[in-house]
Design an enzyme around this catalytic site. Structure first.
Site, mmCIF file in Angstrom:
data_model
loop_
_atom_site.group_PDB
_atom_site.id
_atom_site.type_symbol
_atom_site.label_atom_id
_atom_site.label_comp_id
_atom_site.label_asym_id
_atom_site.label_seq_id
_atom_site.Cartn_x
_atom_site.Cartn_y
_atom_site.Cartn_z
ATOM 1 C CG HIS A 134 33.901 33.528 46.957
ATOM 2 N ND1 HIS A 134 34.548 34.737 46.839
ATOM 3 C CD2 HIS A 134 32.728 33.664 46.303
ATOM 4 C CE1 HIS A 134 33.792 35.570 46.142
ATOM 5 N NE2 HIS A 134 32.683 34.932 45.814
ATOM 6 C CG HIS A 161 40.476 35.243 49.718
ATOM 7 N ND1 HIS A 161 39.623 36.205 49.225
ATOM 8 C CD2 HIS A 161 41.158 34.767 48.647
ATOM 9 C CE1 HIS A 161 39.788 36.312 47.913
ATOM 10 N NE2 HIS A 161 40.706 35.440 47.544
ATOM 11 C CD GLU A 176 35.583 33.592 43.709
ATOM 12 O OE1 GLU A 176 35.039 34.652 43.400
ATOM 13 O OE2 GLU A 176 36.469 33.515 44.594
ATOM 14 C CG ASP A 220 43.715 35.864 46.296
ATOM 15 O OD1 ASP A 220 43.132 34.772 46.143
ATOM 16 O OD2 ASP A 220 43.226 36.948 45.926
ATOM 17 C CD GLU A 274 36.088 37.704 47.904
ATOM 18 O OE1 GLU A 274 36.889 36.785 47.645
ATOM 19 O OE2 GLU A 274 35.497 38.368 47.019
ATOM 20 C CE1 TYR A 306 38.575 39.789 41.581
ATOM 21 C CE2 TYR A 306 39.591 39.466 39.432
ATOM 22 C CZ TYR A 306 38.932 38.956 40.526
ATOM 23 O OH TYR A 306 38.628 37.625 40.579
ATOM 24 C CG ASP A 334 37.839 33.171 48.844
ATOM 25 O OD1 ASP A 334 38.681 32.275 49.103
ATOM 26 O OD2 ASP A 334 37.535 33.507 47.690
ATOM 27 N NE ARG A 391 42.548 42.038 35.918
ATOM 28 C CZ ARG A 391 43.033 41.654 37.080
ATOM 29 N NH1 ARG A 391 43.026 42.497 38.098
ATOM 30 N NH2 ARG A 391 43.511 40.438 37.255
ATOM 31 C CG HIS A 406 38.115 41.766 46.187
ATOM 32 N ND1 HIS A 406 39.196 41.397 45.415
ATOM 33 C CD2 HIS A 406 37.303 40.680 46.236
ATOM 34 C CE1 HIS A 406 39.040 40.142 45.019
ATOM 35 N NE2 HIS A 406 37.896 39.688 45.499
ATOM 36 C CG HIS A 455 33.129 39.325 42.394
ATOM 37 N ND1 HIS A 455 33.963 40.416 42.513
ATOM 38 C CD2 HIS A 455 33.683 38.346 43.159
ATOM 39 C CE1 HIS A 455 34.970 40.117 43.311
ATOM 40 N NE2 HIS A 455 34.828 38.864 43.720
ATOM 41 C CG HIS A 478 41.119 31.106 44.329
ATOM 42 N ND1 HIS A 478 39.818 31.498 44.080
ATOM 43 C CD2 HIS A 478 41.588 31.985 45.244
ATOM 44 C CE1 HIS A 478 39.528 32.567 44.794
ATOM 45 N NE2 HIS A 478 40.600 32.887 45.510
#
Length: 278
Positions: free
Chosen positions: A211, A179, A256, A224, A142, A70, A176, A37, A107, A67, A226
């Protein structure tokens, strides 16, 4: 070599991540560069990095995937949010050079109502500001599920960003499976067709990581969500086909999937290794 790992906590450093990966028969791993975050990144310990390199060499760990958080949105409408993204990207790419030659995934961003073309231009502009000639890190965009105003739900959007980046040799893509499935690409019924489309639009030479995730939702749900391997709408057979596809077998895979502990990923890695050919 079949390269597979999972998402690990970077809180204890590079060496511990490599040890955790090896403990579940992984030979790669992914981690967030900082709190997903946002926030300040943990200081890098040169001794930890040196110990990591030695351990990784002894345990066949050649590649890892960092990564981005976000909250990083270079396509944001607000100038201060775009500036925050630039600062994060600059800092992360500088830190990545402590472990040369690795992969950094992001992203692409959300255009938040400005329109897809504007979002693409802003993302490419940010990359043009931060990529340098001497960096050894490859930045991966991604593939996204296409929810809300996300950029990257279609292969054409990723290709358009890369086309506008001046240092294209520093760019790649992370596909991904959850995704792309939720974006509407039928990797269950037509994996060959999806990969042919990716090759035509982006180029399989730019596909540098995958991913590997199942999905809680049906195709084209754009949500989205998973799921664990074999427990979702994509299914084990289709995901095994991904790992065994001739065009993908040299690409590193990163889990993930939602797990409570390392053992869960260990079971998935064992399952996928058993089903892998060669």
């Amino acid at each position: 070599m079949f390269t597979i790992g999972c998402h690990l906590s970077s809180a204890k450093g590079y060496l511990k991540m490599a040890q955790d990966a090896a403990s579940i028969d992984g030979n790669t791993f992914q981690f967030f560069t900082r709190n997903p975050r946002g926030g300040k990144a943990k200081a890098i310990d040169p001794a930890d990095v040196a110990a990591f390199h030695e351990y990784a060499a002894d345990h066949g760990i050649a590649t890892f995937l960092a990564h981005a958080p976000y909250t990083m949105n270079p396509a944001a409408a607000k100038p201060e949010t775009r500036q925050f993204a630039l600062e994060l990207l600059t800092d992360d790419l500088m830190r990545m050079e402590n472990t040369p030659g690795q992969l950094y995934n992001m992203h692409p961003g959300c255009h938040v109502g400005q329109g897809m073309e504007a979002g693409i231009e802003l993302i490419a502009d940010a990359l043009n500001q931060v990529l340098t000639a001497d960096q050894t890190t490859t930045v991966l965009l991604e593939t996204m599920a296409g929810k809300g105003t996300e950029v990257g739900g279609r292969f054409e959007e990723l290709a358009a960003i890369i086309e506008r980046v001046e240092r294209k040799e520093k760019m790649g893509v992370c596909l991904d499976t959850c995704h792309v499935w939720e974006a509407g690409y039928d990797i269950v019924g037509d994996l060959d067709g999806v990969l042919a489309e990716f090759d035509r639009i982006v180029g399989l030479d730019r596909l540098r990581a995958i991913h590997l995730n199942d999905s809680k939702n049906p195709i084209a749900a754009h949500k989205d969500r998973h799921e664990r391997i074999g427990e979702g709408q994509i299914g084990l057979e289709a995901l095994v086909a991904v790992t065994n596809h001739p065009a993908l077998r040299d690409v590193p895979f990163f889990l993930e999937t939602p797990q409570d502990d390392l053992a869960g990923w260990g079971r998935e890695i064992a399952l996928l290794r058993e089903a892998h050919v060669g």
